[in-house]
Every structure is written in C-alpha cells, then in structure tokens.
Design an enzyme around this catalytic site. Structure first.
Site, PDB file in Angstrom:
ATOM      1  N   ASP A   1      21.003 -26.072 -54.656  1.00 33.60           N
ATOM      2  CA  ASP A   1      20.484 -26.612 -55.704  1.00 33.60           C
ATOM      3  C   ASP A   1      21.414 -27.562 -56.676  1.00 33.60           C
ATOM      4  O   ASP A   1      20.858 -28.024 -57.521  1.00 33.60           O
ATOM      5  CB  ASP A   1      19.570 -25.576 -56.760  1.00 33.60           C
ATOM      6  CG  ASP A   1      20.626 -24.393 -56.974  1.00 33.60           C
ATOM      7  OD1 ASP A   1      21.900 -24.932 -57.114  1.00 33.60           O
ATOM      8  OD2 ASP A   1      20.027 -23.540 -57.311  1.00 33.60           O
TER       9      ASP A   1
ATOM     10  N   ARG B   1      21.976 -30.991 -61.086  1.00 35.07           N
ATOM     11  CA  ARG B   1      21.126 -29.619 -60.901  1.00 35.07           C
ATOM     12  C   ARG B   1      19.783 -30.033 -60.580  1.00 35.07           C
ATOM     13  O   ARG B   1      18.977 -30.853 -61.161  1.00 35.07           O
ATOM     14  CB  ARG B   1      21.152 -28.982 -62.039  1.00 35.07           C
ATOM     15  CG  ARG B   1      20.376 -27.425 -61.806  1.00 35.07           C
ATOM     16  CD  ARG B   1      21.059 -26.750 -60.858  1.00 35.07           C
ATOM     17  NE  ARG B   1      20.714 -25.396 -60.992  1.00 35.07           N
ATOM     18  CZ  ARG B   1      19.452 -24.873 -60.383  1.00 35.07           C
ATOM     19  NH1 ARG B   1      18.785 -25.817 -59.728  1.00 35.07           N
ATOM     20  NH2 ARG B   1      19.164 -23.594 -60.589  1.00 35.07           N
TER      21      ARG B   1
ATOM     22  N   ASP C   1      15.378 -22.926 -57.775  1.00 35.25           N
ATOM     23  CA  ASP C   1      16.563 -22.244 -57.694  1.00 35.25           C
ATOM     24  C   ASP C   1      16.923 -21.869 -56.295  1.00 35.25           C
ATOM     25  O   ASP C   1      15.823 -21.292 -55.618  1.00 35.25           O
ATOM     26  CB  ASP C   1      16.346 -20.969 -58.529  1.00 35.25           C
ATOM     27  CG  ASP C   1      17.628 -20.039 -58.553  1.00 35.25           C
ATOM     28  OD1 ASP C   1      18.798 -20.618 -58.461  1.00 35.25           O
ATOM     29  OD2 ASP C   1      17.351 -18.663 -58.985  1.00 35.25           O
ATOM     30  N   THR C   2      18.008 -21.914 -55.498  1.00 33.10           N
ATOM     31  CA  THR C   2      18.199 -21.314 -54.582  1.00 33.10           C
ATOM     32  C   THR C   2      19.338 -20.209 -54.848  1.00 33.10           C
ATOM     33  O   THR C   2      20.193 -20.058 -55.559  1.00 33.10           O
ATOM     34  CB  THR C   2      19.187 -22.338 -53.642  1.00 33.10           C
ATOM     35  OG1 THR C   2      20.308 -22.781 -53.979  1.00 33.10           O
ATOM     36  CG2 THR C   2      17.980 -23.575 -53.342  1.00 33.10           C
TER      37      THR C   2
ATOM     38  N   GLU D   1      22.492 -18.044 -54.353  1.00 32.60           N
ATOM     39  CA  GLU D   1      24.033 -18.338 -54.740  1.00 32.60           C
ATOM     40  C   GLU D   1      25.155 -18.307 -53.403  1.00 32.60           C
ATOM     41  O   GLU D   1      24.783 -17.498 -52.424  1.00 32.60           O
ATOM     42  CB  GLU D   1      24.816 -17.472 -55.677  1.00 32.60           C
ATOM     43  CG  GLU D   1      23.885 -17.639 -57.185  1.00 32.60           C
ATOM     44  CD  GLU D   1      24.247 -18.938 -57.911  1.00 32.60           C
ATOM     45  OE1 GLU D   1      24.976 -19.733 -57.460  1.00 32.60           O
ATOM     46  OE2 GLU D   1      23.329 -19.172 -58.702  1.00 32.60           O
TER      47      GLU D   1
ATOM     48  N   ARG E   1      25.210 -30.972 -66.841  1.00 35.62           N
ATOM     49  CA  ARG E   1      24.845 -31.343 -65.437  1.00 35.62           C
ATOM     50  C   ARG E   1      23.432 -32.207 -65.557  1.00 35.62           C
ATOM     51  O   ARG E   1      22.652 -32.145 -66.475  1.00 35.62           O
ATOM     52  CB  ARG E   1      24.691 -30.193 -64.482  1.00 35.62           C
ATOM     53  CG  ARG E   1      25.727 -29.419 -64.179  1.00 35.62           C
ATOM     54  CD  ARG E   1      25.209 -28.224 -63.209  1.00 35.62           C
ATOM     55  NE  ARG E   1      24.466 -27.328 -63.975  1.00 35.62           N
ATOM     56  CZ  ARG E   1      23.935 -26.109 -63.492  1.00 35.62           C
ATOM     57  NH1 ARG E   1      24.543 -25.757 -62.305  1.00 35.62           N
ATOM     58  NH2 ARG E   1      22.954 -25.404 -64.017  1.00 35.62           N
TER      59      ARG E   1
END
Length: 283
Positions: A72, A86, A91-92, A94, A138
């Site tokens: 992501d 971002r 959300d992916t 980690e 970001r």
C-alpha cells in the site's frame, strides 16, 4: 338573417381551419417520438454508472516511479522531489514493519503492487478533497497504473482491506466496500483465513492457529487415507470447529471457509449446532 348567419359560420370554420394546422405531420411526430424514446432509453442505459464516482474524470498528476515499498506504499518523483505515497482507503499486510515484521499475504500484496506499477507505461496520482498528506508527511492518493486503480486491483485480489477512512477523503469508499465484500465472500487472499483481517488490522495468530490445528489433527507417524476419515451421516454435513480463541463456530456447505475447516463435530441442522454452543461465522 339566414344569409348573415351562414356567412358567420363559414368565417368561423375558415378561422379554425387556419389555426389548427399541425406543426408537423402525424407520421413525422410519431417517428420523432419513437426515436426520442429509443434515444432516451439508450442514453439512460449508456450513462447509468454503478457508482456516482465512475464518470468523474478528475484530474490526475503523472509521476515517475522510484520503487514499490509495500503493498500500500510506493515511492515516486513528484514535483521534482522523491515522495512516498500511501494508497488511500486501503491497508495491506506488512512486509518490513519494525514491530509486526512480515505478515501473511504481505509479500503477495507487495509483489502484486510492484508488478502493476513497474510494468505501467504511465503512473498517475489522484488526490481527494481533503488533506493530501498524512502525519508521516506521505502523500495520500489514489494510484493509477495505465488507467487501472491499484487500490481496486488489490481489493479484487483479496490482498487489501478497506481501512483508514477519514472524511472527507472518502471518494471511492462505497465502491471499495463492495469490492471487499465480493473478495470476502469468495474467500480470496486475506479472507481465506477466518478472522485474520479484522477492523483493527491483521491477526497472524489466526493463521498460525489454523496451521497448528492442521498439524495436531494429523498423526505424526501414520497418515489416515482420505477415504477412511470420519464422514458425516447422510444429511449431517455441518462442521463444528473450535478456533484458537476457544470460540465454537459452525460452518454450512455454503460457508466460504467450509472446505478448509477441520471439524470437531458434525451437525445435521444449524439449530442442533446452536444448541451445542456453536455460532455461525462472522462475515
């Protein structure tokens, strides 16, 4: 007297005849009405979008890829500077978090994003109407690789969950929710492990628990042939499973997790499973 009345009637008829001439011939009117109706139907059909955001045609900013950091997050050259981007609203898992380490499906998500952005001839960013930076400075954006939105592609593959929804940066959240629901129903990627992807993030212990259960259910020295394993009685095909948290959950053949669920107990009806203390899975 009669002559005057006759003259008046004739004059009235002539006046009415002059005022009642049609604007267009009946054939032309009917033909145009039919054409308009058909055209209107076709136009309505062609302009009907699944979501109000489908035809916005909002401006995008072309950027140059530096590298894919995570599923992501990517790094790009933006306005002459190297910036981390971002991906908004998703959300992916980690891959290099200092505390969380590598999470299940994290490498797959990173590889998927990496392939999309590296093979694209044109990489673009689309900003929402709210802040375009997060607390880590970001950039926050929707990322397009040759016209394909990376967020949508990740959600369709079951490699991301909808998350970090902070108004007013919510332009595509309705569509994202639907894409996530479809992937979850199909048990794709992160959704193939029950309770792994939750509202508060990812829970690798759920996958570890499933692996442990699988290991514990298989004998260390002797493997039982599939055809000799316990089979349900006819009509009793509901699986009762106890997960790592001690929760009793039953799965019907329609459940997306049915095939990969190891049963502790068979039930003939859902009522029977509930009476035994089991609940239906949460989607």
């Amino acid at each position: 007297m009669k002559q005057r009345m006759l003259t008046a009637i004739l004059a009235a008829l002539l006046l009415l005849s002059g005022c009642s001439q049609p604007i267009m011939s009946p054939a032309t009117s009917s033909e145009q009405t039919s054409t308009q109706a058909k055209s209107g139907t076709d136009t309505a059909s062609s302009n009907t979008a699944a979501y109000p955001t489908d035809d916005l045609n909002l401006p995008r900013v072309a950027v140059e890829l530096v590298k894919a950091i995570d599923g992501d997050t990517i790094s790009v050259m933006f306005e002459g500077k190297k910036e981390n981007v971002r991906l908004l609203l998703i959300d992916t898992p980690e891959t290099s978090h200092p505390k969380l380490g590598v999470q299940p499906f994290g490498p797959e998500a990173k590889a998927f994003t990496k392939e999309l952005v590296e093979q694209a001839d044109r990489l673009e960013l689309e900003f929402d109407i709210g802040p375009n930076r997060d607390k880590y400075s970001r950039l926050l954006a929707y990322v397009y690789a040759d016209g394909t939105m990376v967020q949508e592609a990740l959600l369709q593959e079951g490699l991301a969950r909808v998350a970090y929804i902070y108004p007013p940066n919510t332009r595509y959240v309705d569509k994202f929710d639907d894409l996530q629901r479809i992937s979850r129903e199909q048990a794709l990627g992160i959704w193939s492990v029950e309770n792994y992807a939750q509202e508060d993030g990812f829970h690798p212990e759920e996958q570890d628990a499933n692996k442990n259960n699988n290991n514990n259910n298989s004998a260390p020295t002797t493997k039982t042939p599939i055809e000799n394993r316990e089979k349900p009685k006819q009509g009793c095909d509901i699986k009762g499973n106890i997960n790592s948290k001690g929760e009793k959950i039953y799965h019907t053949p329609q459940s997306p997790y049915y095939d990969r669920t190891k049963q502790e107990q068979w039930f003939c009806t859902e009522e029977e499973a509930v009476q035994a203390g089991f609940r239906a899975p949460r989607n």
